[in-house]
Scaffold this active site. Structure first.
Site, PDB file in Angstrom:
ATOM      1  CE1 TYR A 136      -2.269  -3.527  -8.459  1.00 38.63           C
ATOM      2  CE2 TYR A 136      -1.113  -1.563  -7.742  1.00 38.63           C
ATOM      3  CZ  TYR A 136      -1.523  -2.854  -7.521  1.00 38.63           C
ATOM      4  OH  TYR A 136      -1.174  -3.485  -6.353  1.00 38.63           O
ATOM      5  N   GLY A 172       0.768  -1.237   0.000  1.00 40.69           N
ATOM      6  CA  GLY A 172       0.000   0.000   0.000  1.00 40.69           C
ATOM      7  C   GLY A 172       0.797   1.284   0.000  1.00 40.69           C
ATOM      8  CB  CYS A 226     -17.277   4.109 -28.081  1.00 39.77           C
ATOM      9  SG  CYS A 226     -16.738   4.562 -29.730  1.00 39.77           S
ATOM     10  CD  GLU A 227     -17.950   2.980 -21.925  1.00 37.49           C
ATOM     11  OE1 GLU A 227     -18.499   3.749 -21.106  1.00 37.49           O
ATOM     12  OE2 GLU A 227     -18.466   1.934 -22.340  1.00 37.49           O
ATOM     13  CE1 TYR A 272      -9.319   1.230  -8.335  1.00 39.85           C
ATOM     14  CE2 TYR A 272      -7.239   1.500  -9.484  1.00 39.85           C
ATOM     15  CZ  TYR A 272      -8.162   0.690  -8.861  1.00 39.85           C
ATOM     16  OH  TYR A 272      -7.921  -0.646  -8.773  1.00 39.85           O
ATOM     17  NE  ARG A 329      -3.431   3.060 -10.833  1.00 41.77           N
ATOM     18  CZ  ARG A 329      -3.098   4.235 -10.339  1.00 41.77           C
ATOM     19  NH1 ARG A 329      -2.570   5.161 -11.107  1.00 41.77           N
ATOM     20  NH2 ARG A 329      -3.288   4.483  -9.072  1.00 41.77           N
ATOM     21  N   PRO A 376       4.771  -4.950  -0.768  1.00 43.04           N
ATOM     22  CG  PRO A 376       6.772  -3.807  -1.117  1.00 43.04           C
ATOM     23  CD  PRO A 376       6.190  -4.973  -0.377  1.00 43.04           C
TER      24      PRO A 376
HETATM   25  C1  LIG Z   1      -2.487  -5.654  -4.133  1.00 40.26           C
HETATM   26  C2  LIG Z   1      -1.976  -6.180  -2.857  1.00 40.26           C
HETATM   27  C3  LIG Z   1      -0.793  -5.677  -2.303  1.00 40.26           C
HETATM   28  C4  LIG Z   1       0.005  -4.565  -2.920  1.00 40.26           C
HETATM   29  O1  LIG Z   1      -0.604  -3.327  -2.832  1.00 40.26           O
HETATM   30  P1  LIG Z   1       0.169  -2.035  -3.355  1.00 40.26           P
HETATM   31  O2  LIG Z   1      -0.745  -0.921  -3.070  1.00 40.26           O
HETATM   32  O3  LIG Z   1       0.404  -2.205  -4.813  1.00 40.26           O
HETATM   33  O4  LIG Z   1       1.443  -1.934  -2.595  1.00 40.26           O
HETATM   34  C5  LIG Z   1      -0.348  -6.247  -1.133  1.00 40.26           C
HETATM   35  N1  LIG Z   1      -1.032  -7.250  -0.544  1.00 40.26           N
HETATM   36  C6  LIG Z   1      -2.174  -7.739  -1.036  1.00 40.26           C
HETATM   37  C7  LIG Z   1      -2.861  -8.850  -0.341  1.00 40.26           C
HETATM   38  C8  LIG Z   1      -2.684  -7.233  -2.211  1.00 40.26           C
HETATM   39  O5  LIG Z   1      -3.824  -7.723  -2.694  1.00 40.26           O
END
Ligand SMILES: *Cc1c(COP(=O)(O)O)cnc(C)c1O
Length: 375
Positions: free
Chosen positions: A356, A222, A327-328, A300, A296, A258
């Site tokens: 992603y 994350g 076409c969106e 998002y 993305r 990560p």
């Molecule tokens: C997608 C995911 C991650 C990685 O998330 P990032 O935001 O890309 O770092 C880590 N653990 C799990 C279980 C995930 O599904």
């Protein structure tokens, strides 16, 4: 300075050869792996493969000593093929509502699996007998840059509530599965430096309360990647906070997983301008890459810096909507960006597209998505 500025000529040549195209700089992937290891006191770093599963990217992160985290048996089969000789024991498998046959196939390959509900242990008892497993906990608070990437809280489909852990521990005992670790991944792109530390404290406490055989806590991924819209993440501070938190349970190893951080900056999407049109006061710059190549922004509202690589440094000639050919009406890669005078055939670069990006591409409108090339 982003890596691509020094590679402009090579990138223009790549785009002239074929477009649209994702280009990955493997040196940047390796550098981010080293940055992580230097700043974060984790015993194990698992790269979340779903962010970018290009074979050269996988080989680069493995070469830097990282292990791999997969969310489907298809990813597992892909990484075992892409990285010859990579031991399946170094793959962590985090399925979510996967079919029994898929989970069985993954376990057969020898990966370590995460389980996120007690019913799964009872219903598929034969799969778990004698196995070591990790349990995914929902800490109860979702974090993330958008509701869709929050992976905790009652409205999220992931994990088991702390209150349900005693029942899960009981089910594991009943079926001869040994819970050797706890896991929490609470969302993507959050800017809260303390989440790893919070997860480590919570999981450590829950491990000691319910799982005497636990040896590790996996505090998730994350970490955001820098974009023009956000200040840089303070990796050192997050690492220091995690270091302080893990001191509460020195006997538990700490894993992180990560994805985005390792690959986002390493990738750019190159596209060519198809048409420029004015409608009323608005200038639209159309590209041969749309939401079928990079989802993305539509999915998002994600921010990507966009530059006209053919005219790098040219003065802005007012704002432009950077749009694709799909076409969106949501097929907009960037809105109201200062952009130079632009013409058909110019090469446009969409930055921080290594995470992603291609992995979410589709053939919507029967349009082939951007292809990938690694430098
Ligand atoms: C997608 C995911 C991650 C990685 O998330 P990032 O935001 O890309 O770092 C880590 N653990 C799990 C279980 C995930 O599904």
């Amino acid at each position: 300075m982003p890596w691509w500025r020094a590679r402009r000529d090579a990138l223009l040549a790549l785009a002239a050869d074929r477009s649209p195209r994702y280009v990955y700089d493997l040196a940047t992937v390796r550098q981010r792996a080293r940055d992580l290891r230097a700043a974060v006191p984790a015993d194990r770093v698992l790269y979340a493969v779903k962010a970018n599963d290009h074979p050269d990217v996988l080989r680069a992160v493995v070469d830097e000593g990282l292990d791999l985290e997969c969310v489907s048996v298809y990813e597992i089969e892909h990484v075992l093929e892409a990285v010859p000789g990579f031991p399946a024991e170094r793959v962590l498998y985090t399925p979510n509502f996967a079919a029994r046959a898929e989970v069985a196939r993954a376990l057969e390959l020898g990966v370590h699996a995460t389980v996120d509900n007690a019913a799964l242990l009872d219903d598929w008892a034969a799969l778990w007998a004698g196995r070591e497993i990790t349990v995914r906990v929902d800490p109860g608070v979702g974090k993330g840059h958008h509701d869709h990437v929050k992976t905790a809280g009652d409205a999220s489909k992931f994990g088991v509530s702390p209150a349900d852990l005693p029942a899960l521990a009981e089910a594991a005992r009943r079926h001869g599965a040994r819970v050797v670790g706890l896991h929490a991944h609470t969302g993507s792109g959050y800017d809260d430096l303390g989440v790893w530390a919070e997860n480590a404290r919570l999981l450590g406490r829950l491990a000691r309360a319910h799982f005497p055989e636990a040896r590790h806590v996996n505090v998730g991924g994350g970490i955001p990647a820098p974009t023009g819209a956000a200040p840089p993440y303070d990796l050192e501070a997050a690492g220091a906070a995690l270091g302080a938190a893990r001191a509460d349970h020195p006997d538990l190893a700490v894993w992180i997983e990560p994805g985005r951080f390792l690959v986002a900056e390493a990738g750019v999407l190159l596209a060519r301008v198809t048409q420029v049109k004015r409608k009323g006061a608005v200038r639209y710059v159309g590209l041969d890459a749309g939401m079928n190549s990079l989802l993305r922004p539509a999915l998002y509202g994600a921010h990507h810096d966009v530059v006209n690589l053919s005219r790098l440094g040219a003065p802005p000639a007012g704002p432009a909507e950077i749009v694709g050919p799909i076409c969106e009406s949501s097929d907009v890669l960037a809105r109201a960006r200062p952009f130079p005078e632009t013409q058909e055939g110019d090469v446009v670069l969409i930055d921080t597209a290594g995470a992603y990006g291609f992995v979410m591409a589709s053939r919507y409108n029967r349009r082939p998505p951007a292809e990938e090339v690694a430098l």
